[in-house]
Every structure is written in structure tokens, then in C-alpha cells.
Design a protein around this motif. Structure first.
Motif, mmCIF file in Angstrom:
data_model
loop_
_atom_site.group_PDB
_atom_site.id
_atom_site.type_symbol
_atom_site.label_atom_id
_atom_site.label_comp_id
_atom_site.label_asym_id
_atom_site.label_seq_id
_atom_site.Cartn_x
_atom_site.Cartn_y
_atom_site.Cartn_z
ATOM 1 N N ASP A 169 0.821 -1.205 0.000
ATOM 2 C CA ASP A 169 0.000 0.000 0.000
ATOM 3 C C ASP A 169 0.858 1.258 0.000
ATOM 4 O O ASP A 169 0.556 2.238 -0.677
ATOM 5 C CB ASP A 169 -0.930 -0.011 1.217
ATOM 6 C CG ASP A 169 -1.884 1.181 1.218
ATOM 7 O OD1 ASP A 169 -2.477 1.456 0.156
ATOM 8 O OD2 ASP A 169 -2.029 1.842 2.254
ATOM 9 N N HIS A 170 1.970 1.222 0.764
ATOM 10 C CA HIS A 170 2.809 2.403 0.907
ATOM 11 C C HIS A 170 4.020 2.407 -0.029
ATOM 12 O O HIS A 170 4.477 3.474 -0.445
ATOM 13 C CB HIS A 170 3.296 2.528 2.357
ATOM 14 C CG HIS A 170 2.212 2.871 3.338
ATOM 15 N ND1 HIS A 170 1.316 1.923 3.808
ATOM 16 C CD2 HIS A 170 1.854 4.038 3.914
ATOM 17 C CE1 HIS A 170 0.481 2.498 4.655
ATOM 18 N NE2 HIS A 170 0.781 3.786 4.723
ATOM 19 N N SER A 190 8.073 11.948 -5.436
ATOM 20 C CA SER A 190 6.964 11.195 -4.847
ATOM 21 C C SER A 190 6.918 9.767 -5.361
ATOM 22 O O SER A 190 7.228 9.489 -6.522
ATOM 23 C CB SER A 190 5.624 11.891 -5.147
ATOM 24 O OG SER A 190 5.339 11.856 -6.530
ATOM 25 N N LYS A 191 6.519 8.858 -4.479
ATOM 26 C CA LYS A 191 6.367 7.455 -4.849
ATOM 27 C C LYS A 191 5.271 7.285 -5.891
ATOM 28 O O LYS A 191 5.367 6.434 -6.777
ATOM 29 C CB LYS A 191 6.044 6.622 -3.606
ATOM 30 C CG LYS A 191 7.164 6.565 -2.577
ATOM 31 C CD LYS A 191 8.334 5.747 -3.082
ATOM 32 C CE LYS A 191 9.391 5.598 -1.990
ATOM 33 N NZ LYS A 191 10.547 4.812 -2.469
ATOM 34 N N SER A 192 4.212 8.100 -5.795
ATOM 35 C CA SER A 192 3.080 7.940 -6.709
ATOM 36 C C SER A 192 3.471 8.251 -8.147
ATOM 37 O O SER A 192 3.095 7.527 -9.072
ATOM 38 C CB SER A 192 1.912 8.837 -6.270
ATOM 39 O OG SER A 192 2.304 10.197 -6.222
ATOM 40 N N LYS A 218 5.814 5.620 -9.597
ATOM 41 C CA LYS A 218 5.044 4.459 -10.035
ATOM 42 C C LYS A 218 4.435 4.711 -11.413
ATOM 43 O O LYS A 218 4.402 3.807 -12.270
ATOM 44 C CB LYS A 218 3.944 4.162 -9.015
ATOM 45 C CG LYS A 218 3.127 2.912 -9.325
ATOM 46 C CD LYS A 218 2.077 2.668 -8.247
ATOM 47 C CE LYS A 218 1.247 1.428 -8.557
ATOM 48 N NZ LYS A 218 0.202 1.198 -7.529
ATOM 49 N N PRO A 233 -1.865 11.277 -10.291
ATOM 50 C CA PRO A 233 -2.501 11.963 -9.149
ATOM 51 C C PRO A 233 -2.371 13.473 -9.267
ATOM 52 O O PRO A 233 -1.397 13.982 -9.834
ATOM 53 C CB PRO A 233 -1.712 11.426 -7.944
ATOM 54 C CG PRO A 233 -0.395 11.010 -8.501
ATOM 55 C CD PRO A 233 -0.662 10.533 -9.893
ATOM 56 N N GLU A 257 -2.020 16.072 -4.065
ATOM 57 C CA GLU A 257 -1.798 14.797 -3.395
ATOM 58 C C GLU A 257 -0.335 14.353 -3.444
ATOM 59 O O GLU A 257 -0.004 13.282 -2.941
ATOM 60 C CB GLU A 257 -2.696 13.721 -4.028
ATOM 61 C CG GLU A 257 -4.177 13.956 -3.795
ATOM 62 C CD GLU A 257 -5.041 12.875 -4.414
ATOM 63 O OE1 GLU A 257 -4.464 11.875 -4.932
ATOM 64 O OE2 GLU A 257 -6.279 13.010 -4.393
ATOM 65 N N ARG A 258 0.521 15.155 -4.041
ATOM 66 C CA ARG A 258 1.947 14.820 -4.102
ATOM 67 C C ARG A 258 2.777 16.109 -4.012
ATOM 68 O O ARG A 258 3.626 16.379 -4.847
ATOM 69 C CB ARG A 258 2.267 14.052 -5.383
ATOM 70 C CG ARG A 258 1.752 14.686 -6.662
ATOM 71 C CD ARG A 258 2.006 13.800 -7.875
ATOM 72 N NE ARG A 258 1.482 14.370 -9.089
ATOM 73 C CZ ARG A 258 2.195 15.102 -9.972
ATOM 74 N NH1 ARG A 258 3.475 15.344 -9.731
ATOM 75 N NH2 ARG A 258 1.642 15.565 -11.065
ATOM 76 N N ARG A 301 -1.380 12.565 4.813
ATOM 77 C CA ARG A 301 -2.278 12.293 3.700
ATOM 78 C C ARG A 301 -3.249 13.446 3.486
ATOM 79 O O ARG A 301 -3.532 13.842 2.355
ATOM 80 C CB ARG A 301 -3.030 10.987 3.955
ATOM 81 C CG ARG A 301 -3.863 10.523 2.768
ATOM 82 C CD ARG A 301 -4.243 9.066 2.879
ATOM 83 N NE ARG A 301 -5.098 8.778 4.018
ATOM 84 C CZ ARG A 301 -4.710 8.109 5.095
ATOM 85 N NH1 ARG A 301 -3.477 7.634 5.167
ATOM 86 N NH2 ARG A 301 -5.547 7.882 6.098
#
Length: 453
Positions: free
Chosen positions: A69-70, A145-147, A150, A311, A315-316, A429
Motif C-alpha cells: 500500500d505504501h 513522490s512514490k506515486s 510508479k 494523481p 496529493e503529491r 495524507r
């Protein structure tokens, strides 16, 4: 040097495994509990996690769920001495890369470790690092950011597969940039035409002729044959932005192009072969449009084989600093300016702003500041919209008191921390920033933030 996190409740087994992998050239961190493992992963970057918390009642799956999830990009190998097939199956379904039976200090296990870490290396080989250890850059996309990492990993994985790709995201998030990355990194399509169209910007009555072309006399004003945008993209990529704003009738024709790889110009009786890759994008909920009957279900499934969601910037927000540095460098070169940086005070207000226009709005705000400001280091007043927003946030606390922007931020963080019962994960978050970014800010005032309400 590749880094591995070993999680094992038995110290002797953990140490044995750490020594074995250490001799093979890996850097090893150890954790004896799930909580300890989570804390380590929040402050370190790992190429692989090896967990031995796989008891007969599948206790490891809670940790595995948290990791995926993280940190979805991190590979996980489950080691067990129990051989509980139900637990192994559950772990694999939840995203574990592989599993091994104890003892694991053998060549078979080492092969699994090497394969998992090598795969991770391949996934990020195109994420060129700039400026700081965990900053990535692919063409004109930068961040931490991880998002977004990805998103880039997924885009790079599909470059050489002519499969349907749907890029979703709000306006200004950079959907076309991701489509260009897919095109420019393709061994087959690179160097060929990349044709981008905004379906919402072209009136429906001429959309068909613009895309398919027409022959002389097909309609009033068609004085000569004209090749459409689809033919213009032959051999390359056709990027169709805002595909959700097209009519069902037009969607039927696009579906035929994708299926048959042919186009027919308006007013013509013969088909023309085309070799194109179609990448679509939208800021609308296509699933709902399909349910409403305004978007064809068969086209939806054709275009959404691979779904990439970008996103929104709010959110980032941890990407803002890196993007600002990147944009300033580019603007200095293009505009012949010499703006060194964004001040800490100005960066605070940029981080507090919601950026409804996303990356496009951030870029435009920076360019405006570079053009109009006389400062070598940009100040809060150089960003009037974000600055006014920040002042409104603190209006209830300021009254006639004059305080620094750092104090404003401290008060606002304390307010949010109290609201969410000092749950740092939840606060990060809600604020749209990374957990480590929040942690650094909180360390500045431990008396206020590290105590319970």
C-alpha cells in the motif's frame, strides 16, 4: 550497493541471513517486529524486503499489505519454515515476489534475491536521478513522490507494446507528457510522428474530417484532398486527449480504426491502411459514462487495457520543490534570466496552496514570477494567488499580530495535528505531503507535536 531489509523475530536466524547476504555484497538492515520494519521503511529506501513473519495463521500478510500500500515498487520475498500453502498463496496474491523454505542460506535463495533486486534495477534504470538521492527525472517529468515514480515505471514498461493505454488525471497533471514518454522511449515508434489532438477543443461537426481527412468535393469548402491527423500519425502515435467528450457515433469510427487499422477519408469509397498506436486520455469518469450510455463499452475496454492514473499535485506536494528547481533552470535559460531559487517562505505558501490547475498552474505561476519579479530569490509576494490563499488560511489566527511565515506554518500544522488526534500518517495524507516531509517539519517543534492532546 543494493539494500535489503530482513524481518525475522528470531535474532540468530536474522543474523545468519544478514551475514550470508552481506558477504554477497548487499547492505543489510534488520527488524524483529512489524512496527520496527515500518519505521525503517519510512526513512530508508530498500531494493528488497525478506520477511519471516509468515506464521501458520498468516501473520505476515498484514505487513505485506502495508508494504504494497505504501511502497508498491518494493519487491518482497517471504521466507517460512512452516510451508503453509494457504499462507504462501495468499502472500503471492497480495504481491509477494516469491517465497522460500528455510533454511535460506543457499544458492537457490541467492538466485531469488538476485532476480528480485535485478528486476528492481531494471524498473528504475530509466529514472535518471538528479540533484538529490531520491529525485527522479524522465525527460521533462521530475519529482520525488512514490506515486509519480510508479506512474513513470508503468509508462516505461509499456513503451514497446501496442496495447490500449488510457491516461487518467485532472487537467494540467501532465497526461500528454506521459504519452510522449511512452512514444519517445519506444524502440518501434521513437522518431516517428507524435500527433496530439484535444477532442474537446475540436467542434464535433469537423472532428471527423480533421481526423480522417477528406477528398475534394466531399463537402462545401473541400477544394482539395487532405490527409487527416490519423494518417499523419502513421508509423507513430496518435494521442487523443479528452476522449470522454466525443460522441458515440464518433467513438464507433475510432473503434473501427483501432480494430481494422484502416481509415476512410470523408467522401472516399476506399480504405487506407495505417499503423498507429492510440493513447487516450481523459479527466472524466469513463466508467460512469459507460453506465450512462454516453461512452461505448467496447471502445472503453479497447483503450483501457493499461490504465495509468496521474494523481493531482495537491496529493503529491513533495514534488513541488523539485519541480520548481527544474522549471526555474529551464526558464532562466529560455528567458535569459538569473533567478536562483524560491525562498523558504515562498515555498511554504506554495506547499499550502491546493493547485487546482495542477502542474500547469505551478509552471505558469513560476514563469510569471520569473518575468515580473526583481528578486534573485523569489519571495511570497511574487506568487500573489498562493500568498493570498495562505493568508486566508491563517486569517483567524493573525488578527493584528505580525508573525513570520514559519510561525504561520507551525500554527497551522498544530491545528491540523490536533484535529486528527496527532495521527501523523493521516495528517500527511490530508495535507498532501510525504510522511518524511511532515516528520521534518514536526521535528522543528517537538514540544507541540510529539505530545498527545
Amino acid at each position: 550497493m543494493k539494500t535489503i531489509l530482513i524481518i525475522d523475530s528470531y535474532e540468530d536466524q536474522r543474523s545468519t541471513l544478514a551475514e550470508f547476504l552481506g558477504k554477497e555484497g548487499y547492505k543489510i538492515d534488520e527488524a524483529s517486529t512489524e512496527v520496527q520494519a515500518m519505521k525503517l521503511m519510512e526513512v530508508n529506501s530498500y531494493d528488497l524486503v525478506v520477511t519471516d513473519l509468515c506464521e501458520p495463521d498468516c501473520m505476515c500478510t498484514g505487513l505485506l499489505h502495508w508494504i504494497k500500500d505504501h511502497y508498491p515498487e518494493v519487491n518482497v520475498v517471504v521466507a517460512t519454515s512452516f510451508g503453509a500453502i494457504d499462507c504462501v498463496v495468499k502472500a503471492i496474491r497480495m504481491g509477494a515476489r516469491n517465497y522460500v523454505m528455510k533454511p535460506v542460506t543457499n544458492k537457490a535463495f541467492l538466485d531469488i534475491v538476485q532476480e528480485a533486486t535485478h528486476r528492481r534495477e531494471l524498473e528504475i534504470k530509466s529514472l535518471r536521478r538528479v540533484n538529490e538521492p531520491y529525485c527522479y527525472r524522465v525527460d521533462k517529468v521530475v519529482g520525488v513522490s512514490k506515486s509519480m515514480e510508479k506512474v513513470l515505471q508503468m509508462a516505461l514498461k509499456v513503451t514497446d507494446f501496442d496495447t490500449g493505454i488510457m491516461i487518467r488525471g485532472e487537467s494540467g497533471t501532465g497526461k500528454e507528457l506521459i504519452a510522449r514518454i511512452i512514444h519517445d522511449h519506444s524502440k518501434i515508434r521513437k522518431g516517428k510522428e507524435f500527433v496530439a489532438i484535444n477532442c474537446a477543443a475540436i467542434p464535433n461537426e469537423i472532428l471527423e474530417s480533421e481526423l480522417f481527412g477528406y477528398v475534394r468535393g466531399a463537402f462545401t469548402g473541400a477544394g482539395q484532398n487532405r490527409k487527416g491527423l490519423i494518417e499523419g500519425a502513421n508509423g507513430g502515435t496518435l494521442f487523443m486527449d479528452e476522449i470522454g467528450d466525443t460522441t458515440p457515433q464518433f467513438q464507433a469510427k475510432i473503434l473501427r480504426v483501432i480494430q481494422e487499422k484502416e481509415v476512410r477519408r470523408v467522401g472516399e469509397n476506399t480504405n487506407r491502411s495505417v499503423d498507429i498506436r492510440v493513447v487516450a486520455a481523459t479527466n472524466r469518469d469513463l466508467n460512469q459514462l459507460v453506465k450512462d450510455g454516453s461512452f461505448r463499452e467496447d471502445l472503453f475496454y479497447r483503450l483501457s487495457v493499461v490504465d495509468i492514473f496521474i494523481p493531482p499535485l495537491r496529493e503529491r506536494k513533495e514534488d513541488i520543490t523539485t519541480m520548481a528547481d527544474f522549471f526555474l533552470q529551464e526558464m532562466n535559460e529560455r528567458l535569459k534570466k538569473n533567478v536562483e531559487a524560491v525562498s523558504d517562505e515562498a515555498m511554504t505558501i506554495l506547499m499550502a496552496y491546493a493547485w487546482p490547475g495542477n502542474v500547469r498552474e505551478l509552471r505558469n505561476s513560476l514563469e510569471r514570477a520569473v518575468v515580473l519579479s526583481g528578486h534573485s530569490v523569489l519571495q511570497p509576494e511574487d506568487f500573489p494567488l498562493a500568498y493570498e490563499h495562505y493568508r486566508k488560511i491563517e486569517a483567524g489566527h493573525l488578527d493584528d499580530e505580525t508573525i513570520t511565515l514559519q510561525e504561520m506554518e507551525r500554527r497551522y500544522l498544530l491545528k491540523v495535528m490536533k484535529k486528527y488526534n496527532f495521527n501523523q500518517k493521516l495528517v500527511a495524507r490530508k495535507l498532501g505531503i510525504g510522511y518524511t516531509t511532515l516528520w521534518r517539519k514536526l521535528k522543528l517543534s517537538e514540544k507541540d507535536f510529539n505530545s498527545s492532546p
